[in-house]
Design an enzyme around this catalytic site. Structure first.
Site, PDB file in Angstrom:
ATOM      1  N   SER A   7      -5.187 -10.495  12.515  1.00  0.00           N
ATOM      2  CA  SER A   7      -3.769 -11.081  11.736  1.00  0.00           C
ATOM      3  C   SER A   7      -3.382 -10.956  12.676  1.00  0.00           C
ATOM      4  O   SER A   7      -3.209 -11.817  13.432  1.00  0.00           O
ATOM      5  CB  SER A   7      -2.980  -9.784  11.215  1.00  0.00           C
ATOM      6  OG  SER A   7      -1.961 -10.140  10.879  1.00  0.00           O
ATOM      7  N   TYR A  31       2.830  -3.599  15.427  1.00  0.00           N
ATOM      8  CA  TYR A  31       1.592  -4.505  14.662  1.00  0.00           C
ATOM      9  C   TYR A  31       1.777  -5.618  15.538  1.00  0.00           C
ATOM     10  O   TYR A  31       0.213  -5.396  15.003  1.00  0.00           O
ATOM     11  CB  TYR A  31       2.580  -4.342  12.786  1.00  0.00           C
ATOM     12  CG  TYR A  31       1.574  -4.936  12.247  1.00  0.00           C
ATOM     13  CD1 TYR A  31       0.231  -3.956  11.974  1.00  0.00           C
ATOM     14  CD2 TYR A  31       1.297  -5.998  11.414  1.00  0.00           C
ATOM     15  CE1 TYR A  31      -1.083  -4.266  10.998  1.00  0.00           C
ATOM     16  CE2 TYR A  31       0.184  -6.807  10.871  1.00  0.00           C
ATOM     17  CZ  TYR A  31      -0.851  -6.100  10.567  1.00  0.00           C
ATOM     18  OH  TYR A  31      -1.767  -6.075   9.956  1.00  0.00           O
TER      19      TYR A  31
HETATM   20  N1  LIG Z   1      -2.923  -6.765   3.271  1.00  0.00           N
HETATM   21  C1  LIG Z   1      -2.242  -8.547   4.686  1.00  0.00           C
HETATM   22  O1  LIG Z   1      -1.220  -9.206   4.120  1.00  0.00           O
HETATM   23  C2  LIG Z   1      -3.289  -8.166   5.546  1.00  0.00           C
HETATM   24  C3  LIG Z   1      -2.475  -9.684   6.831  1.00  0.00           C
HETATM   25  C4  LIG Z   1      -3.292  -9.764   8.460  1.00  0.00           C
HETATM   26  C5  LIG Z   1      -4.236  -8.277   8.289  1.00  0.00           C
HETATM   27  N2  LIG Z   1      -4.403  -6.940   7.878  1.00  0.00           N
HETATM   28  C6  LIG Z   1      -4.947  -6.510   7.412  1.00  0.00           C
HETATM   29  O2  LIG Z   1      -6.337  -6.004   6.971  1.00  0.00           O
HETATM   30  C7  LIG Z   1      -6.499  -5.080   7.164  1.00  0.00           C
HETATM   31  C8  LIG Z   1      -7.123  -4.315   6.158  1.00  0.00           C
HETATM   32  O3  LIG Z   1      -5.713  -4.199   4.944  1.00  0.00           O
HETATM   33  P1  LIG Z   1      -5.927  -4.012   3.677  1.00  0.00           P
HETATM   34  O4  LIG Z   1      -4.597  -5.192   3.484  1.00  0.00           O
HETATM   35  O5  LIG Z   1      -6.452  -4.687   2.794  1.00  0.00           O
HETATM   36  O6  LIG Z   1      -5.361  -2.895   3.145  1.00  0.00           O
HETATM   37  P2  LIG Z   1      -5.203  -1.615   1.944  1.00  0.00           P
HETATM   38  O7  LIG Z   1      -5.402  -2.072   0.763  1.00  0.00           O
HETATM   39  O8  LIG Z   1      -4.147  -1.020   2.194  1.00  0.00           O
HETATM   40  O9  LIG Z   1      -7.049  -0.895   2.469  1.00  0.00           O
HETATM   41  C9  LIG Z   1      -6.973  -0.104   3.560  1.00  0.00           C
HETATM   42  C10 LIG Z   1      -8.352   0.438   4.130  1.00  0.00           C
HETATM   43  O10 LIG Z   1      -8.369   0.474   4.801  1.00  0.00           O
HETATM   44  C11 LIG Z   1      -8.635   2.342   4.962  1.00  0.00           C
HETATM   45  N3  LIG Z   1      -7.888   2.733   5.635  1.00  0.00           N
HETATM   46  C12 LIG Z   1      -6.681   3.185   6.160  1.00  0.00           C
HETATM   47  N4  LIG Z   1      -6.298   4.618   6.815  1.00  0.00           N
HETATM   48  C13 LIG Z   1      -7.583   4.914   7.140  1.00  0.00           C
HETATM   49  C14 LIG Z   1      -8.325   5.800   8.940  1.00  0.00           C
HETATM   50  N5  LIG Z   1      -7.509   6.438   8.872  1.00  0.00           N
HETATM   51  N6  LIG Z   1      -9.149   6.279   8.979  1.00  0.00           N
HETATM   52  C15 LIG Z   1      -9.903   5.415   7.444  1.00  0.00           C
HETATM   53  N7  LIG Z   1      -9.801   4.334   6.840  1.00  0.00           N
HETATM   54  C16 LIG Z   1      -8.783   4.064   7.316  1.00  0.00           C
HETATM   55  C17 LIG Z   1      -8.617   2.693   2.957  1.00  0.00           C
HETATM   56  O11 LIG Z   1      -8.788   3.394   3.215  1.00  0.00           O
HETATM   57  P3  LIG Z   1      -8.501   5.455   2.480  1.00  0.00           P
HETATM   58  O12 LIG Z   1      -7.128   4.994   2.614  1.00  0.00           O
HETATM   59  O13 LIG Z   1      -8.768   6.109   1.684  1.00  0.00           O
HETATM   60  O14 LIG Z   1      -8.856   5.937   4.757  1.00  0.00           O
HETATM   61  C18 LIG Z   1      -8.221   1.393   2.772  1.00  0.00           C
HETATM   62  O15 LIG Z   1      -9.861   1.293   1.957  1.00  0.00           O
HETATM   63  C19 LIG Z   1      -6.270  -3.988   8.164  1.00  0.00           C
HETATM   64  O16 LIG Z   1      -5.998  -3.958   9.652  1.00  0.00           O
HETATM   65  C20 LIG Z   1      -4.690  -4.975   8.304  1.00  0.00           C
HETATM   66  O17 LIG Z   1      -3.685  -4.923   9.093  1.00  0.00           O
HETATM   67  C21 LIG Z   1      -4.149  -7.516   6.858  1.00  0.00           C
END
Ligand SMILES: NC(=O)c1ccc[n+]([C@@H]2O[C@H](COP(=O)([O-])OP(=O)(O)OC[C@H]3O[C@@H](n4cnc5c(N)ncnc54)[C@H](OP(=O)(O)O)[C@@H]3O)[C@@H](O)[C@H]2O)c1
Length: 257
Positions: A138, A148
């Site tokens: 990130s 974070y």
């Molecule tokens: N969105 C942003 O603004 C942003 C910015 C920078 C970086 N990121 C990073 O991008 C990545 C994905 O985030 P996102 O924004 O796409 O979030 P999201 O829409 O909430 O998706 C999160 C995914 O991770 C899975 N997950 C969560 N906890 C888990 C666990 N304990 N074991 C296995 N799977 C798990 C969830 O499925 P289940 O709930 O079914 O397990 C879901 O498929 C993360 O690493 C986040 O830190 C996001």
């Protein structure tokens, strides 16, 4: 034909990776906790892209589950060509909170699992002389917004270390550093987004397309979009005290309610 394993492939950025990799013909292995959502995502992708989709129900906060996913990565009969370590979530708890378990859980999912899965994939892929590892970090890792940021700074630094270790192995290693992306991330972490300007939001599909272009160019750090490239250039060059002051402002603007 290639096979990609994506953690957190059922939502947001992980689901965008699943669509993009399936669209180029890769078979998929999707890893997440919720069985219904895994089954639904797999069925949608199979129908739309005509690729094979396997699902693995695993909680990456659990070490035994993580080892099971690592074993899938080291299979020689059904090799994995692309690993996307994407599963993660926001951590909005103060570092000084009496209960540190949310932080420990976050480090299990976003550090320990990334370490175990990258090690398994890196070892197996380098033996074959080819492969791709993408760790979703990130831009938060370049600023100082609580634990974070510390976790994502680790992911970026760890990925650079892995890239150095695997430099002549034929394995490409990339840390994807997104800015704000519209996914379920903020709602799940109860992070207020009303004060985030529209111009700072990224689209998950565009983000992933830019990342895959960077991977093809063997870039170790991928920061999609010109605006975030510029912002992160500034973040890396201003004095740390200025960065901390800006981070404090950003943190207060993100509070829910
Ligand atoms: N969105 C942003 O603004 C942003 C910015 C920078 C970086 N990121 C990073 O991008 C990545 C994905 O985030 P996102 O924004 O796409 O979030 P999201 O829409 O909430 O998706 C999160 C995914 O991770 C899975 N997950 C969560 N906890 C888990 C666990 N304990 N074991 C296995 N799977 C798990 C969830 O499925 P289940 O709930 O079914 O397990 C879901 O498929 C993360 O690493 C986040 O830190 C996001």
């Amino acid at each position: 034909m290639a096979t990609a394993l994506i953690t957190g492939g059922t939502s947001g950025i992980g689901a965008a990776f699943a669509r993009a990799l399936a669209a180029r013909g890769d078979d998929l292995v999707l890893v997440a906790r919720k069985p219904d959502r895994l089954a639904q995502t797999a069925a949608e992708i199979q129908e739309r892209y005509a690729v094979a989709v396997e699902v693995v129900i695993a909680d990456l906060g659990d070490r035994a589950d993580t080892i099971r996913v690592a074993e899938r990565l080291t299979s020689t009969e059904r090799p994995i060509d692309v690993l996307v370590n994407n599963a993660g979530f926001g951590v909005h708890t103060k570092i000084t909170a009496a209960d540190t378990t949310p932080h420990e859980h976050a480090m299990d999912v976003m550090c320990r699992a990334v370490l175990i899965l990258s090690a398994a994939a890196g070892r197996t892929m380098s033996e074959r002389g080819a492969g791709t590892i993408i760790n979703v970090s990130s831009t938060a890792g370049f600023v100082t917004m609580g634990n974070y940021s510390a976790i994502k700074a680790w992911v970026t630094s760890f990925t650079e270390g892995l890239a150095v270790e695997l430099a002549s192995s034929g394995v490409t290693v990339t840390a994807l550093c997104p800015g704000w992306v519209r996914t379920e991330f903020h709602e799940r972490a109860n992070i207020g987004v009303s004060k985030i300007p529209d111009a700072l939001w990224l689209d998950a599909d565009e983000l992933v397309a830019a990342c895959l272009d960077d991977v093809a160019r063997r870039k170790v750090i991928s920061i999609p979009s010109a605006r975030y490239k510029l912002l992160m250039f500034v973040a890396r060059h201003v004095p740390r005290a200025t960065l901390r002051a800006a981070s404090a402002k950003l943190s207060s603007g993100r509070r829910s309610g």
